[in-house]
Design an enzyme around this catalytic site. Structure first.
Site, PDB file in Angstrom:
ATOM      1  N   ARG A  15     -31.000  37.145  10.903  1.00 27.65           N
ATOM      2  CA  ARG A  15     -29.759  36.898  10.146  1.00 27.65           C
ATOM      3  C   ARG A  15     -29.975  36.132   8.849  1.00 27.65           C
ATOM      4  O   ARG A  15     -29.053  35.989   8.047  1.00 27.65           O
ATOM      5  CB  ARG A  15     -28.743  36.170  11.044  1.00 27.65           C
ATOM      6  CG  ARG A  15     -28.120  37.098  12.077  1.00 27.65           C
ATOM      7  CD  ARG A  15     -27.384  36.303  13.145  1.00 27.65           C
ATOM      8  NE  ARG A  15     -26.367  35.449  12.567  1.00 27.65           N
ATOM      9  CZ  ARG A  15     -25.885  34.345  13.163  1.00 27.65           C
ATOM     10  NH1 ARG A  15     -26.338  33.980  14.346  1.00 27.65           N
ATOM     11  NH2 ARG A  15     -24.955  33.638  12.579  1.00 27.65           N
ATOM     12  N   ARG A 315     -42.594  14.222 -13.799  1.00 30.16           N
ATOM     13  CA  ARG A 315     -43.219  15.309 -13.038  1.00 30.16           C
ATOM     14  C   ARG A 315     -44.395  14.778 -12.209  1.00 30.16           C
ATOM     15  O   ARG A 315     -44.777  13.624 -12.346  1.00 30.16           O
ATOM     16  CB  ARG A 315     -43.646  16.409 -14.004  1.00 30.16           C
ATOM     17  CG  ARG A 315     -42.429  17.145 -14.613  1.00 30.16           C
ATOM     18  CD  ARG A 315     -42.852  18.127 -15.681  1.00 30.16           C
ATOM     19  NE  ARG A 315     -43.942  18.959 -15.204  1.00 30.16           N
ATOM     20  CZ  ARG A 315     -44.846  19.561 -15.995  1.00 30.16           C
ATOM     21  NH1 ARG A 315     -44.773  19.404 -17.306  1.00 30.16           N
ATOM     22  NH2 ARG A 315     -45.796  20.306 -15.487  1.00 30.16           N
ATOM     23  N   TYR A 369     -53.008  20.664 -23.908  1.00 33.15           N
ATOM     24  CA  TYR A 369     -53.417  21.985 -23.421  1.00 33.15           C
ATOM     25  C   TYR A 369     -53.913  22.828 -24.590  1.00 33.15           C
ATOM     26  O   TYR A 369     -53.213  22.957 -25.601  1.00 33.15           O
ATOM     27  CB  TYR A 369     -52.191  22.642 -22.764  1.00 33.15           C
ATOM     28  CG  TYR A 369     -52.437  23.956 -22.075  1.00 33.15           C
ATOM     29  CD1 TYR A 369     -53.537  24.138 -21.236  1.00 33.15           C
ATOM     30  CD2 TYR A 369     -51.553  25.021 -22.236  1.00 33.15           C
ATOM     31  CE1 TYR A 369     -53.744  25.339 -20.593  1.00 33.15           C
ATOM     32  CE2 TYR A 369     -51.747  26.222 -21.584  1.00 33.15           C
ATOM     33  CZ  TYR A 369     -52.849  26.389 -20.768  1.00 33.15           C
ATOM     34  OH  TYR A 369     -53.046  27.582 -20.123  1.00 33.15           O
TER      35      TYR A 369
END
Ligand code: UD1
Ligand code: CA
Length: 449
Positions: A15, A315, A369
């Site tokens: 379900r 974060r 980065y």
């Protein structure tokens, strides 16, 4: 008394309408199975056995993510709850103590309730967890006589008279492990569902002259999840309980219903949490911090006296020491901000170490980065990073150094130095006035033509 937990988690959960096995659906960022396992941890079990079936490999990975010592057994065909328990029993052949059966889709049994069951075992050979159901529906019914439990009858097999009973079976039960092993072997599947029912062990025990009893709990604890709507209901129930626990522990929540917590959120007393703060997993906040409105935190640590937000994002790996200020539209990831660091406006700090009392100017970005690798930025103590500085990592700024506003810093800056990495300003007297006149004249000519 040694305890072993047997957690049933083989069902498909049709379900849920999902490819994910039911027990891995998340409540407050943790699979519901983890919630069930966590409740059992209060009993300090010597062994935990999880019975997986549907998508067993996924279930196993999740179980080991929570408890690397847990054992997972596979029930290839789901022939009923007694059959599921029987699959776990070989893991307990050398175990001496009680077994408690929990359900992976019943995440909210409290630690106090499990302790009460364990205590009640002094009086009964089998202890079943029951509850007074507001709407007994299709639950198994507990047939009692005074203090003692005679048998459990499934709704499908119950008479009208038995269906009128409101004391229901939660499914959770506790018995000596070797007794339980013997009893599940005796269970037959000659019933309306053609399944091996675990609750049948009660009548079997009684037939052998043993006793059974019921420990009651609040219906909210036995809440099971069978559909997406029930999952949403379980989430709401978790949030309501977690918020009131924080309030009881001295955390200030001005608008508790707008704050969303994770299963493992820890917040110290006298910390203030303003409206609409969202917690992902792995957050600890010490006492006396202030989390301002609309901040989002996950996998981070906030120390005493720190101020976060409004509109801040912390974060994973963000570590804020005491009295750190992280202001609006500031994102911090995998970075250590030492005591008294201030980064109050529009900044990204990723993969960095920042020394005590350093000030990070508005719009500063650690360019961490390069498209392939991540690099670290190190800033010393008492430094001043001018507004809109781009720190092109790997790069380090010494103690007490400064960077000029708008600088692009690509080389290390020694302690005490001022680094300027921007074009030199050129000023032309009267040039703007002449340029405006020329442009306006051009526009006037165009609109005539
Ligand atoms: C069960 C009880 C019922 C009780 C109710 C409470 C039985 C026969 N009935 O009914 O008395 O009121 O729970 O919610 O036990 N499972 C397996 N392998 C199997 C069958 C089930 O691992 O072969 C797992 C399921 O994934 C689930 C749990 O056991 O987590 C309960 O099974 P389910 O089929 O939902 O039992 P109910 O019909 O709800
Ligand atoms: Ca069920």
């Amino acid at each position: 008394m040694s305890i072993a937990l047997i957690v049933l988690a083989a069902g498909k959960g049709t379900r849920m309408e999902s490819d994910l096995p039911k027990v891995l659906h998340r409540i407050a960022h943790a699979p519901m199975l983890w919630h069930a396992m966590r409740a059992g941890q209060a009993l300090e079990p010597e062994r935990t056995i999880v019975v997986a079936g549907h998508e067993a490999a996924q279930v196993q990975a999740s179980v080991l993510g929570y408890d690397p010592e847990a054992r997972v057994v596979v029930q290839t065909e789901q022939l009923g709850t007694a059959h599921a328990v029987a699959q776990a029993m070989p893991q307990l052949e050398d175990f001496d103590g009680d077994a408690i059966v929990l359900y992976g889709d019943t995440p909210f049994i409290s630690q106090d309730t499990l302790e009460a069951m364990s205590v009640a075992r002094a009086r009964h050979d089998i202890v079943v967890l029951g509850f007074e159901a507001a709407d007994p529906g299709r639950y198994g019914r507990l047939v009692t006589e005074g203090e003692s439990l005679l048998r459990i009858v499934e709704y499908k097999d119950a008479t009208e008279e038995e269906r009128a009973i409101t004391l229901c079976n939660s499914g959770v039960l506790c018995a000596d492990a070797s007794l339980l092993a013997d009893l599940v072997k005796l269970v037959k599947n000659d019933n309306a569902a053609g399944e091996y029912y675990l609750p049948d062990v009660v009548a079997l025990a009684r037939a052998n002259g043993l006793s059974a009893g019921v420990v009651p709990c609040d219906e909210a604890e036995t809440l099971g999840v069978n559909s997406r709507a029930e999952l949403a209901g379980a989430e709401a129930a978790f949030q309501a309980r977690a918020r009131s626990e924080l309030l009881e522990n001295g955390v200030a929540l001005a608008a508790p219903e707008t704050v969303f917590l994770a299963w493992d959120t820890v917040i110290g007393r006298d910390t203030e949490v303003e409206p609409n703060v969202i917690f992902g997993p792995g957050v600890t906040v010490e006492s006396g911090a202030r989390l301002r409105a609309f901040s989002h935190l996950e996998g981070c640590h906030v120390s005493r006296g720190a101020v976060v937000g409004p509109f801040a994002r912390l974060r994973p790996g963000a570590e804020l020491a005491e009295e750190v200020h992280v202001g609006n539209f500031v994102e911090v990831k995998n970075a250590y901000l030492a005591e008294g660091v201030k980064a109050n406006h529009l900044t990204y700090i990723g993969d960095a170490d920042i020394g005590e009392r350093t000030n990070i100017g508005a719009g500063t970005i650690t360019c961490n980065y390069d498209g392939v690798f991540k690099h670290r930025t190190t800033i010393g103590r008492g430094a001043f990073i001018g507004s809109d500085t781009m720190l092109v990592a790997p790069v380090s700024i010494g103690d007490g150094a400064m960077t000029g506003t708008g600088s692009v810093i690509t080389e290390d800056v020694p302690p005490g130095a001022l680094a300027l990495g921007r074009a030199k300003q050129v000023t032309k007297q009267g040039f703007a006035t002449r340029l405006f006149e020329m442009l306006r004249a051009k526009k006037a000519k165009q609109s005539k033509g």
